[in-house]
Design an enzyme around this catalytic site. Structure first.
Site, mmCIF file in Angstrom:
data_model
loop_
_atom_site.group_PDB
_atom_site.id
_atom_site.type_symbol
_atom_site.label_atom_id
_atom_site.label_comp_id
_atom_site.label_asym_id
_atom_site.label_seq_id
_atom_site.Cartn_x
_atom_site.Cartn_y
_atom_site.Cartn_z
ATOM 1 N N GLU A 1 -1.320 -1.392 -4.997
ATOM 2 C CA GLU A 1 -2.507 -0.596 -5.309
ATOM 3 C C GLU A 1 -2.193 0.436 -6.387
ATOM 4 O OE1 GLU A 1 -5.912 0.576 -2.435
ATOM 5 O OE2 GLU A 1 -4.425 2.175 -2.342
ATOM 6 N N ASP B 1 -2.250 0.960 7.484
ATOM 7 C CA ASP B 1 -1.547 0.816 6.206
ATOM 8 C C ASP B 1 -1.101 -0.630 5.989
ATOM 9 O OD1 ASP B 1 -1.363 3.688 5.196
ATOM 10 O OD2 ASP B 1 -0.557 3.877 7.223
ATOM 11 N N ASP C 1 0.885 -1.167 0.000
ATOM 12 C CA ASP C 1 0.000 0.000 0.000
ATOM 13 C C ASP C 1 0.922 1.216 0.000
ATOM 14 O OD1 ASP C 1 -2.273 1.643 0.201
ATOM 15 O OD2 ASP C 1 -2.110 1.683 2.391
#
Length: 174
Positions: free
Chosen positions: A67, A139, A8
């Site tokens: 992502e 996160d 992420d």
């Protein structure tokens, strides 16, 4: 058994999660955050690159899910996010990992069953699927969700004889 790294990306905090995909599902291996502090952007990108490289060296994943960048209201933030993402991708590419990209909606759909899930719902599903007893950092939770999404996508392609789908251009690599 396949080790999968989920990332992420962020210019200040980059979450990571490592899961082991087995015939019975996924198992938790490791997760955490790479914190870059408040230095110059090029210094923070170097920290992301080195941090991801160290995680790869320590755990030995063979594939990575990351992502995709979304367009935020602040274009400068989106650019910095894209640069942090690039640092992580280069670290994975240097190590020879297969790399796949997922939108936030795809990750939420794969983990929580709906693309509209909020962060808390995603975290609860990550905890349930990986049998975690403590909440991971937000996160790190997102990174574990990305790893789970990647595992789900990989397992849905393997029965059809496909090992990697190249989403761009619609070509498949066998």
């Amino acid at each position: 058994m396949t080790l999968i790294l989920g990332i992420d990306p962020g210019s200040r905090i980059t979450g990571y999660g490592v899961v082991r995909q087995t015939a019975r599902g996924c198992e938790y291996v490791a997760s955490g955050c790479i914190r870059t502090g408040s230095g110059e952007l090029h210094e923070r990108l170097q920290i992301v690159f080195r941090g991801v490289s160290e995680i790869i060296a320590q755990h030995g994943p063979v594939t990575m899910g990351i992502e995709r960048v979304f367009m935020a209201r602040n274009a400068d933030s989106a650019l910095k996010l894209g640069q942090a993402r690039g640092a992580a991708i280069v670290a994975a590419a240097e190590a020879g990992l297969e790399i796949a990209e997922y939108s936030a909606t795809q990750v939420k759909q794969a983990v929580a069953g709906t693309g509209g899930a909020n962060k808390e719902q995603v975290m609860m599903m990550v905890m349930h699927l990986l049998k975690l007893t403590q909440k991971p950092q937000i996160d790190a939770s997102d990174a574990l969700a990305i790893a789970l999404c990647h595992a789900h996508t990989r397992s849905s392609l393997v029965p059809h004889g496909l090992t990697t789908a190249r989403r761009r251009g619609g070509r498949l690599r066998l």
